[in-house]
Design a protein around this motif. Structure first.
Motif, PDB file in Angstrom:
ATOM      1  N   LEU A 270       6.166 -15.855 -33.359  1.00  0.00           N
ATOM      2  CA  LEU A 270       6.760 -15.288 -32.277  1.00  0.00           C
ATOM      3  C   LEU A 270       8.032 -16.160 -31.530  1.00  0.00           C
ATOM      4  CD1 LEU A 270       7.130 -13.154 -29.978  1.00  0.00           C
ATOM      5  CD2 LEU A 270       5.415 -14.206 -28.643  1.00  0.00           C
ATOM      6  N   SER A 271       7.668 -17.390 -31.557  1.00  0.00           N
ATOM      7  CA  SER A 271       8.659 -18.516 -31.380  1.00  0.00           C
ATOM      8  C   SER A 271       9.810 -18.405 -32.200  1.00  0.00           C
ATOM      9  CB  SER A 271       8.082 -19.845 -31.128  1.00  0.00           C
ATOM     10  OG  SER A 271       7.238 -19.975 -30.167  1.00  0.00           O
ATOM     11  N   ILE A 272       9.717 -18.258 -33.320  1.00  0.00           N
ATOM     12  CA  ILE A 272      10.554 -18.103 -34.560  1.00  0.00           C
ATOM     13  C   ILE A 272      11.458 -16.755 -34.391  1.00  0.00           C
ATOM     14  CG2 ILE A 272      11.184 -18.077 -37.047  1.00  0.00           C
ATOM     15  CD1 ILE A 272       8.883 -19.917 -37.045  1.00  0.00           C
ATOM     16  N   ASP A 273      10.716 -15.557 -33.865  1.00  0.00           N
ATOM     17  CA  ASP A 273      11.326 -14.478 -33.832  1.00  0.00           C
ATOM     18  C   ASP A 273      12.173 -14.365 -32.725  1.00  0.00           C
ATOM     19  OD1 ASP A 273      10.947 -11.464 -34.869  1.00  0.00           O
ATOM     20  OD2 ASP A 273      11.170 -11.455 -32.760  1.00  0.00           O
ATOM     21  N   LYS A 282      14.419  -8.239 -32.149  1.00  0.00           N
ATOM     22  CA  LYS A 282      13.076  -9.074 -31.561  1.00  0.00           C
ATOM     23  C   LYS A 282      12.046  -8.253 -31.403  1.00  0.00           C
ATOM     24  CE  LYS A 282      16.393 -12.372 -31.234  1.00  0.00           C
ATOM     25  NZ  LYS A 282      16.283 -13.506 -32.038  1.00  0.00           N
ATOM     26  N   MET A 283      10.768  -9.074 -31.700  1.00  0.00           N
ATOM     27  CA  MET A 283       9.437  -8.622 -31.317  1.00  0.00           C
ATOM     28  C   MET A 283       9.419  -8.291 -29.800  1.00  0.00           C
ATOM     29  SD  MET A 283       5.789 -10.094 -32.262  1.00  0.00           S
ATOM     30  CE  MET A 283       6.385 -10.046 -33.975  1.00  0.00           C
ATOM     31  N   PHE A 288       3.779  -7.514 -30.140  1.00  0.00           N
ATOM     32  CA  PHE A 288       2.912  -8.793 -30.042  1.00  0.00           C
ATOM     33  C   PHE A 288       1.615  -8.669 -29.626  1.00  0.00           C
ATOM     34  CE2 PHE A 288       1.576 -12.756 -28.158  1.00  0.00           C
ATOM     35  CZ  PHE A 288       1.592 -13.560 -29.226  1.00  0.00           C
ATOM     36  N   ILE A 289       1.441  -8.056 -28.752  1.00  0.00           N
ATOM     37  CA  ILE A 289      -0.064  -7.577 -28.023  1.00  0.00           C
ATOM     38  C   ILE A 289      -0.682  -7.055 -29.490  1.00  0.00           C
ATOM     39  CG2 ILE A 289      -1.423  -6.341 -26.651  1.00  0.00           C
ATOM     40  CD1 ILE A 289       0.538  -7.060 -24.611  1.00  0.00           C
ATOM     41  N   LEU A 307       0.592 -14.685 -22.829  1.00  0.00           N
ATOM     42  CA  LEU A 307       1.288 -15.722 -24.064  1.00  0.00           C
ATOM     43  C   LEU A 307       2.775 -15.360 -24.352  1.00  0.00           C
ATOM     44  CD1 LEU A 307      -1.976 -16.006 -26.184  1.00  0.00           C
ATOM     45  CD2 LEU A 307      -1.002 -17.464 -24.460  1.00  0.00           C
ATOM     46  N   TYR A 308       2.961 -13.999 -24.544  1.00  0.00           N
ATOM     47  CA  TYR A 308       4.217 -13.595 -24.826  1.00  0.00           C
ATOM     48  C   TYR A 308       5.173 -13.948 -23.800  1.00  0.00           C
ATOM     49  CZ  TYR A 308       8.012 -10.222 -26.103  1.00  0.00           C
ATOM     50  OH  TYR A 308       9.257  -9.872 -26.444  1.00  0.00           O
ATOM     51  N   ASP A 309       4.770 -13.918 -22.540  1.00  0.00           N
ATOM     52  CA  ASP A 309       5.914 -14.051 -21.276  1.00  0.00           C
ATOM     53  C   ASP A 309       6.234 -15.549 -21.424  1.00  0.00           C
ATOM     54  OD1 ASP A 309       5.740 -11.376 -20.528  1.00  0.00           O
ATOM     55  OD2 ASP A 309       4.132 -11.876 -19.122  1.00  0.00           O
ATOM     56  N   ASN A 310       5.343 -16.150 -21.619  1.00  0.00           N
ATOM     57  CA  ASN A 310       5.326 -17.696 -21.746  1.00  0.00           C
ATOM     58  C   ASN A 310       6.521 -18.080 -22.602  1.00  0.00           C
ATOM     59  OD1 ASN A 310       4.697 -20.768 -22.785  1.00  0.00           O
ATOM     60  ND2 ASN A 310       4.205 -20.852 -20.693  1.00  0.00           N
ATOM     61  N   ILE A 311       6.216 -17.617 -23.791  1.00  0.00           N
ATOM     62  CA  ILE A 311       7.506 -17.725 -25.023  1.00  0.00           C
ATOM     63  C   ILE A 311       8.812 -17.360 -24.603  1.00  0.00           C
ATOM     64  CG2 ILE A 311       7.827 -17.754 -27.513  1.00  0.00           C
ATOM     65  CD1 ILE A 311       5.561 -19.549 -26.928  1.00  0.00           C
ATOM     66  N   TYR A 312       8.688 -16.191 -24.037  1.00  0.00           N
ATOM     67  CA  TYR A 312       9.863 -15.671 -23.896  1.00  0.00           C
ATOM     68  C   TYR A 312      10.695 -16.360 -22.747  1.00  0.00           C
ATOM     69  CZ  TYR A 312      13.243 -11.692 -22.428  1.00  0.00           C
ATOM     70  OH  TYR A 312      14.385 -11.113 -22.122  1.00  0.00           O
TER      71      TYR A 312
END
Length: 319
Positions: A270-273, A282-283, A288-289, A307-312
């Motif tokens: 996800l970080s790479i995406d 973008k994913m 992602f979920i 988790l997604y919110d943190n990376i975003y």
């Protein structure tokens, strides 16, 4: 050119008014007033009308006569506090003036331990003629050697008695040192898995959110540039260490080391995406979920969403 004309005009004005080494001379016959006796009011007028060159030269001369503060005249505690802010190069230069103060063992001990937090020699009785200043030079030489050839660098530390030939001691040295080249360090840890195992156990991930813990892990143990066996090994070791540090959380969320492994791999992808400029589509959070829960079905949807919110919001976990 404008500045040159201004200087010519200014010189002519000074000659016309009558200028001597002692000050400006008035044009009234029989009356001579030196600049250094001019009143405050006259001085303010000169400052408003232009730069008083004589006053500047006089001020500069008085400052030069003052010189530097002699640290030997100050209380020792204050002198050592001042010198403690210097790096090794400046401290060596200071020793040319204040030899006894700048060569003090406590100052060089502080420099050693602030740069290399752990060495085996710190916990031993110092040999005869031991000097922290000499130790600093050896540590610096060994670090430069390590950054050129890791094996030779470690052997240098051992030959000088700085490090014991133990994976745990080497791991502590690496964990507490920030002067080692991360690319060379990655090669060394890939070859020395025993040191890597002890290095992982030095991390404490208790009560940390998974992406933040993963970032801290990769700040000390840099991830390889490409996927492969070494990256999988790092994620596996991290997953087991994270679960060991957070047993209550793992039971509450129903996560196992294998599930944490899946989450870590998903976070890296996800970080790479999200951060790569080459990925146009973008994913989304929903995607992602869905993809993550497909690989690990027991994971909470809300937890994966966080988790997604943190990376975003924060960015890559292995940058």
């Amino acid at each position: 050119m404008g500045q040159g004309l201004w200087r010519v005009a200014r010189n002519q004005q000074l000659q016309h008014q009558g200028y001597s080494g002692q000050g400006y001379l008035t044009r009234e016959p029989g009356r001579r007033i030196a600049t250094n006796n001019v009143s405050n009011t006259s001085h303010r007028k000169q400052t408003q009308g232009g730069i008083d060159i004589y006053h500047l030269l006089k001020t500069r001369k008085s400052k030069e006569q003052e010189g530097f503060i002699n640290l030997e005249m100050l209380p020792p505690e204050l002198s050592f506090t001042i010198l403690s802010y210097l790096n090794a190069t400046d401290l060596c230069l200071a020793s040319c003036v204040w030899q006894d103060l700048a060569n003090d063992e406590l100052l060089w001990q502080g420099l050693c331990k602030s740069t290399w937090g752990h060495c085996s020699i710190y916990n031993k009785n110092p040999p005869l003629g031991f000097s922290f200043r000499k130790l600093y030079m050896q540590l610096d030489e060994g670090s430069l050697t390590f950054n050129a050839n890791p094996d030779e660098g470690v052997n240098y530390f051992m030959s000088k008695g700085i490090l014991d030939d133990s994976p745990k001691e080497i791991a502590k040295f690496i964990f507490c040192t920030r002067t080692l080249n991360w690319k060379k360090l990655r090669i060394y840890l890939d070859e020395r898995r025993d040191v890597l195992d002890d290095l992982v156990t030095l991390h404490n991930f208790r009560n940390q959110f998974l992406p933040n813990a993963l970032r801290e892990f990769f700040r000390h143990i840099h991830a390889p540039e490409e996927r492969g066996e070494y990256l999988e090994t790092l994620i596996t070791k991290f997953s087991h260490r994270f679960c060991a540090c957070n047993p209550d959380l793992m039971r509450e969320l129903g996560l196992s080391p294998d599930a944490v492994y899946v989450l870590c791999y998903s976070l890296i992808l996800l970080s790479i995406d999200l951060t790569s400029p080459h990925v146009k589509n973008k994913m989304s959070k929903r995607e992602f979920i869905r993809n993550t829960r497909r690989a690990a079905q027991n994971i909470s949807e809300d937890f994966v969403g966080h988790l997604y919110d943190n990376i975003y919001l924060i960015g890559h976990v292995a940058a």
